[in-house]
Design an enzyme around this catalytic site. Structure first.
Site, PDB file in Angstrom:
ATOM      1  N   GLU A 161     -12.798 -10.739  -4.661  1.00  0.00           N
ATOM      2  CA  GLU A 161     -12.330 -10.437  -3.301  1.00  0.00           C
ATOM      3  C   GLU A 161     -11.168  -9.453  -3.321  1.00  0.00           C
ATOM      4  OE1 GLU A 161     -12.724 -13.323  -4.888  1.00  0.00           O
ATOM      5  OE2 GLU A 161     -12.653 -15.008  -3.493  1.00  0.00           O
TER       6      GLU A 161
ATOM      7  N   ARG B 263     -10.998  -5.559  -1.923  1.00  0.00           N
ATOM      8  CA  ARG B 263     -10.014  -5.072  -0.948  1.00  0.00           C
ATOM      9  C   ARG B 263      -9.320  -3.800  -1.461  1.00  0.00           C
ATOM     10  NH1 ARG B 263      -4.212  -4.576  -1.465  1.00  0.00           N
ATOM     11  NH2 ARG B 263      -3.602  -3.805   0.582  1.00  0.00           N
TER      12      ARG B 263
ATOM     13  N   LYS C 220       6.995   1.086  -0.235  1.00  0.00           N
ATOM     14  CA  LYS C 220       6.572  -0.153   0.421  1.00  0.00           C
ATOM     15  C   LYS C 220       7.686  -0.691   1.319  1.00  0.00           C
ATOM     16  CE  LYS C 220       4.296  -3.172  -2.067  1.00  0.00           C
ATOM     17  NZ  LYS C 220       3.908  -4.076  -3.180  1.00  0.00           N
TER      18      LYS C 220
END
Length: 663
Positions: A362, A366, A626
């Site tokens: 998963e 992504r 970020k």
């Protein structure tokens, strides 16, 4: 002498019955043998019998007789709760049957089965699922139905009644056996399925359309998880079904025909129903969408692995993202596919962003999707923005996803962590699907993956901070579970902090599981446990995607998980194979979805396309980029606060040294 003769005689013995004389023997031969009765199929009940079961003791009255003596016409009537119904026929029996049919057909005016029964003067709590389908012919009214080899043994069936003006009449004036295409969309009537004493899809379809032949179409899939496809053709329409054996595949094909022609769609038992998205613009039927997404992802994986013959076809978890544009599912595209179940060994951490920390399918999927989003934004660098899935925002600052674009996440099993902490074959008291045990303190808890292994454990109060030197010295590297990360995506979006400089949050429209699907546990894990989140900044929200299983659940993958992970993204020539223990390929090269590579895409966009904020991002290094996505960081802080406030634990971050690098 006589005495000696008697002494010489042998004692009498019980002899067999002597043979009959010739005449008696002939009579025995000619005597007919009794034949055993061969049980035939249970004859369906006609409308008169069905009406008598619902309302016993009804009296039919003779009204009139007309016509010549050799061809009379009789009229009979019956009164049900003050309403009279008349029928006519060449015999009194046929006239009574038509009156009963009219009485039964009148029930469809009620919104559900229970109200129809109440109108008949009888209280029925668990009515039969076909009790509202009064436009089915008298040969199939109130027949029971069971999904048989399929997953559901009890649940719901949706029945849609055709308008009265469109009902088809045969030459004798009675309704035919349900004509193809006679049903049209109308408000759905739901009633519970019958107990397992009913009929499976093959039996029911055979009653409606006798003599159908099923054909074998194909056999595909991996050696330990074969997939068979069977088909049945009705009036030129071919319906297919796939399953792990031919018998189940036939049942799926029959169910597909029942759903398309007769609008009979059984819903799964409690806990397995699809949960619709909170987005009112959902464009697809849940089960049809789920099955199509699963098929597309599995087909693409088969293409990448030479029809599952490649050594890299071995996997425990398969994941992928499918993109749809508009209502046509046939135009859906597979954006990315990946496999994997392992995390990096702590000693292989990279301070240059070259290694993948988490190779669970998963998570890799992504990251592959994020890479695809970058390529779509880069179209604006070549003046091909009209081909992009993004469009400029109304205020001219940044971009947003086009309205018709939706992303659908497929995972072959429930994500590790909170979504998988349940017993798949057990329910609560009296069949309740929800686990209400008062001591289940671990429900909803944040959990971390085990380094170099499988499974998760609840977070510890003292494990929120990880240090670089501590991990290199032997402490286990902790990584948040997939359930926790998906819950994070439903708040922050899948785009991440870097892309949040340029685009609005991108949310998944549906999450589809191939196995171990449980609606209550999955919904709790991926969004319900953070439903109390407050004060999210503009553009962010709590996303509640469609949750669904698939019709043909994937088989369990026993055995040891492989140590590699594969990934593929649209426009890639082939798949990339990553050693999950080192986070790089077998030659030590970094992955194309590593932090380093995605940061390179980010730097190419800086200063060249519009950003959401007035100030262009000018980061000093990866971690600084970020942090400077301010609204994203504010939303993340609110999410962490919500977990802590609910007593579910503290989110565990990686050592900060991992993000202190530049290109």
């Amino acid at each position: 002498m006589e005495t000696s003769d008697q002494e010489g005689k042998e004692p009498e013995r019980n002899l067999k019955r002597p043979l009959e004389d010739e005449q008696n023997s002939m009579n025995l031969r000619q005597r007919p043998r009794k034949r055993k009765k061969v049980p035939g199929p249970v004859l369906p009940k006609n409308a008169l019998m069905q009406l008598n079961e619902i309302r016993p003791g009804l009296q039919f009255k003779f009204m009139s007789q007309s016509g010549p003596v050799h061809a009379p016409t009789f009229v009979m009537s019956v009164e049900v709760n003050g309403q009279g119904f008349e029928g006519q026929g060449t015999t009194k029996k046929k006239a009574k049957l038509q009156a009963a049919e009219k009485a039964l057909r009148s029930f469809v005016q009620f919104p559900n089965a229970s109200e129809a029964h109440r109108a008949m003067g009888r209280q029925i709590v668990n009515s039969d699922f076909t009790s509202d389908a009064m436009d089915l012919s008298d040969v199939c009214l109130f027949n029971t139905f069971e999904s048989g080899e399929m997953q559901a043994k009890e649940g719901e069936v949706c029945i849609q009644e055709q308008p009265a003006e469109e009902k088809v009449q045969t030459q004798n004036g009675t309704s035919p056996e349900v004509p193809v295409g006679s049903f049209t969309p109308s408000p759905t009537v739901r009633a519970p399925l019958s107990p397992p004493t009913g009929k499976n899809p093959i039996m029911l379809l055979n009653e409606l359309r006798p003599g159908l032949k099923y054909e074998f179409v194909s056999e595909t899939g991996e050696s330990h998880a074969k997939n068979f496809v069977m088909s049945v053709t009705i009036d030129g329409q071919t319906f297919t079904g796939s399953a792990r054996n031919k018998k189940m595949a036939k049942a799926r094909a029959a169910q597909a025909a029942l759903a398309k022609i007769y609008n009979l769609v059984p819903a799964p038992p409690p806990g397995l129903q699809s949960i619709p998205s909170d987005n009112s613009s959902s464009l697809h039927t849940p089960q049809v969408l789920a099955d199509q997404v699963h098929k597309l992802v599995l087909t693409k994986f088969g293409e990448l692995t030479d029809n599952f013959t490649s050594p890299y076809a071995r996997r425990k978890v398969l994941a992928g993202v499918v993109m749809t544009r508009g209502i046509e599912i046939s135009d859906a595209k597979v954006i990315c596919v990946s496999t994997g179940t392992k995390c990096i060994n702590g000693e292989y951490m990279s301070d240059q962003g070259l290694a993948l920390n988490d190779c669970h399918a998963e998570i890799v999927t992504r990251r592959s999707l994020v890479r695809y989003l970058y390529t779509q934004l880069e179209l604006y660098l070549t003046n091909e923005g009209d081909k992009s899935i993004f469009m400029p925002r109304e205020d001219g600052q940044g971009y947003k996803l086009r309205d018709d674009v939706q992303f659908h996440l497929y995972i072959s099993t429930s994500p590790c962590g909170d979504a998988r902490i349940f017993s798949p074959h057990e329910t609560g008291a009296e069949g309740e699907a929800t686990d209400r045990h008062p001591n289940r303190k671990a429900r909803g808890q944040l959990r971390t993956k085990i380094e170099s292994g499988e499974g998760t454990i609840p977070v510890k109060p003292d494990s929120a901070i990880q240090t670089w030197d501590g991990i290199l010295q032997g402490e286990r590297l902790l990584t948040m579970s997939c359930s926790d990360k998906i819950a994070r995506w439903n708040v922050l979006g899948v785009q991440g902090a870097l892309l949040s400089h340029f685009i609005e949050p991108v949310y998944i429209s549906s999450i589809i599981l191939g196995s171990l699907y449980h609606a209550d546990h999955l919904s709790r894990a991926v969004y319900n446990r953070v439903s109390d989140i407050e004060e999210l900044p503009p553009l962010f929200r709590l996303n509640k995607p469609l949750l669904s299983g698939i019709s043909n659940t994937e088989s369990r993958q026993p055995g040891k998980a492989p140590n590699f992970s594969i990934n593929w993204t649209l426009l890639d020539e082939g798949m990339e194979v990553i050693n999950a223990m080192t986070g790089k390929d077998d030659y030590g090269r970094p992955s194309r979805i590593s932090k380093h590579d995605l940061y390179r895409h980010f730097k190419q966009l800086c200063g060249r396309i519009s950003s959401l904020s007035e100030d262009e991002p000018k980061p000093l290094f990866y971690g600084d980029a970020k942090v400077k996505s301010l609204i994203y960081q504010k939303a993340k802080a609110q999410m962490y606060k919500t977990f802590q406030k609910a007593g579910l634990g503290t989110w565990v971050e990686k050592p900060i040294e991992q993000d202190q690098f530049d290109l």
